[in-house]
Design a protein around this motif. Structure first.
Motif: not given
Length: 169
Positions: A118-126, A128-138
């Motif tokens: 049960d993890n929040a999933l993120f994608n963060k650009p190199f 320096g932009g902010a991380a984007v949450q792509v899913s609340e659970k997974g």
């Protein structure tokens, strides 16, 4: 045959070298060595154990997980020989996956008191932009070969999982 225990080998893209964790005095450090032998070169130091996780496609950067209370992601630049935290927010971050184009890194963030699935999933650009949450659970994020989707697993019953996909943005 050096160190107490050598684990987690990870090939570098040149197919001639690899990195691995070598335990010394109870602490794992990262080393680089040629596949045909030679003297291993230690490139991380400190009091926390480190586990190599992934290497950029050009081999210039290594991401690893520090085994401490936060287990945050760190980046080691092979060219500048400097390391820095990739993210420093609260919560355990783990299991990073490089985007095929090398422009971002997806990872899962375990919330305090939550289980492994049960993890929040993120994608963060190199860049320096902010991380984007792509899913609340997974958990267990994987990139599609073209980089236009992320696949992950989501628990819906104990030890039963569904496969999901999502856009990285």
């Amino acid at each position: 045959h050096e160190g107490e225990v050598n684990t987690e080998p990870l090939w570098l893209p040149d197919n001639r070298h690899f990195i691995y964790s070598s335990q010394r005095n109870g602490v794992k450090h990262l080393f680089r060595v040629a596949r045909d032998g030679g003297t291993p070169v230690q490139f991380t130091f400190g009091h926390e154990s480190k586990i190599p996780w992934e290497v950029t496609q050009d081999g210039s950067k290594v991401y690893y997980v520090v085994q401490d209370s936060q287990a945050n992601l760190y980046l080691f630049d092979m060219g500048t020989r400097k390391e820095r935290p990739f993210r420093a927010e609260a919560g355990v971050s783990a299991l990073p996956a490089f985007a095929p184009d090398g422009r971002s890194l997806a990872y899962q963030q375990q919330r305090q008191g939550e289980d492994l699935y049960d993890n929040a999933l993120f994608n963060k650009p190199f860049t320096g932009g902010a991380a984007v949450q792509v899913s609340e659970k997974g958990f267990d994020l994987r990139w599609s070969p073209t980089g236009d989707r992320l696949a992950f697993l989501r628990a819906f019953e104990p030890l039963k999982f569904q496969l999901w996909t999502v856009c990285p943005d």
